[in-house]
Design an enzyme around this catalytic site. Structure first.
Site, PDB file in Angstrom:
ATOM      1  N   GLY A  76      -1.399 -13.793  -3.794  1.00 36.28           N
ATOM      2  CA  GLY A  76      -2.048 -12.925  -2.822  1.00 36.28           C
ATOM      3  C   GLY A  76      -1.124 -12.497  -1.695  1.00 36.28           C
ATOM      4  O   GLY A  76      -0.385 -13.311  -1.149  1.00 36.28           O
ATOM      5  N   HIS A  77      -1.133 -11.217  -1.376  1.00 37.16           N
ATOM      6  CA  HIS A  77      -0.384 -10.696  -0.239  1.00 37.16           C
ATOM      7  C   HIS A  77      -1.360 -10.011   0.696  1.00 37.16           C
ATOM      8  O   HIS A  77      -2.182  -9.205   0.258  1.00 37.16           O
ATOM      9  CB  HIS A  77       0.670  -9.675  -0.689  1.00 37.16           C
TER      10      HIS A  77
END
Length: 429
Positions: A40-41
């Site tokens: 996840g970013h």
């Protein structure tokens, strides 16, 4: 024109999203080269938060964004993510997004197997996200994976599904889990194919053409060095190589095209899931760091384990990963602490170690050797130059540089992209 690879130098979640976004404005092309939708970013642009899992960070700026062959792609998760980002006003079309035709797919059976194995493992579970990334990489290595290009050929799909289920249904039976129906899987793939195939591309060829135009390419890694399947805290790792050496392989370019390697690490340490963590804190300071740093996983929402900065681990990640400089993030989370600790070595079985051992039992056994430094009471939040930092914060940064044997190229002091102190521009190398 220099290219840049961005990789994590700890256990992931180091703040790569902001740094990649900061760099992507200077890049022409952004390429994801490994991992899946377990990574996840979080990007904050003009006050708007974008949460990406599979899409390269460049999509939010309209830059050509490529999902390389080293990534395992869940087509349904990808389409959901595209729809979500489209709803936020960012148009993601085949002109902006390209997927390597030889990238392998994550299928529903992979997540099914992932969860069944974790449940069967009990207290010995790895702590995966349960999204099927590991089983998908296993199929890739086992030469039975379904790839993006296979979506265009029903006969190939039928033959590959038969081979897949011969393997997977035997495993599922052994775990006491429900088996997979081949007809249902085929129908799902035929349904999703026309939605994914417009994005398919010969990525290695496109990147070779881009190389001749001297455009800047940003290679975007996922997770971190200590989750690398070879160099991390095995078996509590991901199923791909997270170090920069995989940027070329996972994108389809030669190693000489990777360029400057920027490692991302927090001013402290975090980890999600199971596995060893020598500097983990179980006290009020650990809770404080977690609360101030908003340490919850972008993908899973799980609270991250928090601890002091581990210079031994980061130094090892720098050497193994060929990191030229680091971006130090979340310095502001340490504001207000009276003293700070840095791990400078380990004790294990009567020995002093200056490296993180490969042995699983030794990894679980190590005790950190700390160096204590004074903290600072002033705020570093939002600082954009060295003169805005307290003297004790600068001393902390300089000591980190000495211990990890690499310079701080960028310093991040908040989630906002402009709250960044640039020491060395990676693209100028």
């Amino acid at each position: 024109m220099a290219n840049v690879a961005v990789v994590g130098a700890q256990w992931g979640d180091e703040g790569k999203g902001k740094i990649v976004d900061w760099l992507s404005e200077r890049a022409d092309v952004v390429v994801r080269f490994q991992g899946g939708h377990n990574a996840g970013h979080t990007l904050v642009i003009n006050g708007v938060t974008y949460k990406l899992s599979l899409l390269p960070s460049g999509v939010v700026r309209g830059k050509l964004s490529i999902i390389g062959n080293g990534v395992v792609v869940d087509p349904w998760a990808l389409l959901d993510e595209i729809a979500r980002i489209n709803a936020q006003g960012i148009a993601i079309t085949p002109d902006v997004l390209k997927i390597a035709e030889n990238a392998c797919l994550i299928l529903p059976l992979h997540a099914h197997l992932d969860k069944a194995r974790e449940e069967a493992s009990g207290s010995a579970k790895i702590g995966t996200t349960g999204r099927g990334i590991g089983p998908a990489y296993e199929d890739r290595v086992g030469r039975r994976a379904i790839r993006v290009c296979d979506l265009d050929d029903r006969a190939v799909l039928e033959a590959k599904i038969e081979t897949l289920l011969r393997h997977h249904n035997a495993l599922l039976r052994g775990l006491g889990a429900a088996e997979v129906d081949g007809g249902e899987l085929l129908a799902k793939l035929l349904d999703v194919a026309p939605k994914i195939l417009p994005f398919a591309d010969v990525v290695w060829k496109r990147l070779d053409e881009i190389r001749h135009t001297r455009k800047r390419v940003l290679f975007e890694g996922a997770q971190g060095a200590m989750l690398d399947v070879d160099h991390g805290t095995y078996p509590y790792v991901t199923s791909s190589n997270t170090v920069s050496g995989n940027a070329g392989t996972g994108a389809g370019v030669g190693p000489g095209q990777v360029g400057y390697v920027l490692g991302i690490c927090k001013a402290y340490t975090t980890r999600v899931g199971s596995g060893p963590f020598p500097t983990e804190l179980f006290d009020a300071i650990g809770e404080r760091i977690g609360d101030r740093g908003r340490e919850f996983g972008t993908v899973t929402g799980r609270r991250r384990r928090c601890g002091w900065f581990d210079a031994v681990m980061v130094r090892q990640a720098i050497k193994v990963g060929g990191i030229n400089g680091i971006a130090l993030t979340k310095l502001d989370v340490l504001d207000g602490l009276d003293e700070l600790k840095i791990c400078v070595g380990y004790k294990s079985q009567g020995q002093t170690l200056a490296h993180y051992p490969a042995s699983q039992s030794r990894q679980a056994d190590v005790e950190p050797i700390y160096e204590v430094m004074p903290g600072w009471s002033e705020s570093t939040y939002g600082a954009r130059s060295w003169k805005d930092l307290p003297a004790s914060a600068i001393k902390y940064i300089r000591r980190v540089e000495e211990l990890i044997e690499a310079p701080v190229s960028l310093l991040s002091t908040s989630p906002e992209r402009d709250d960044t102190i640039l020491v060395h521009d990676p693209f100028a190398t």
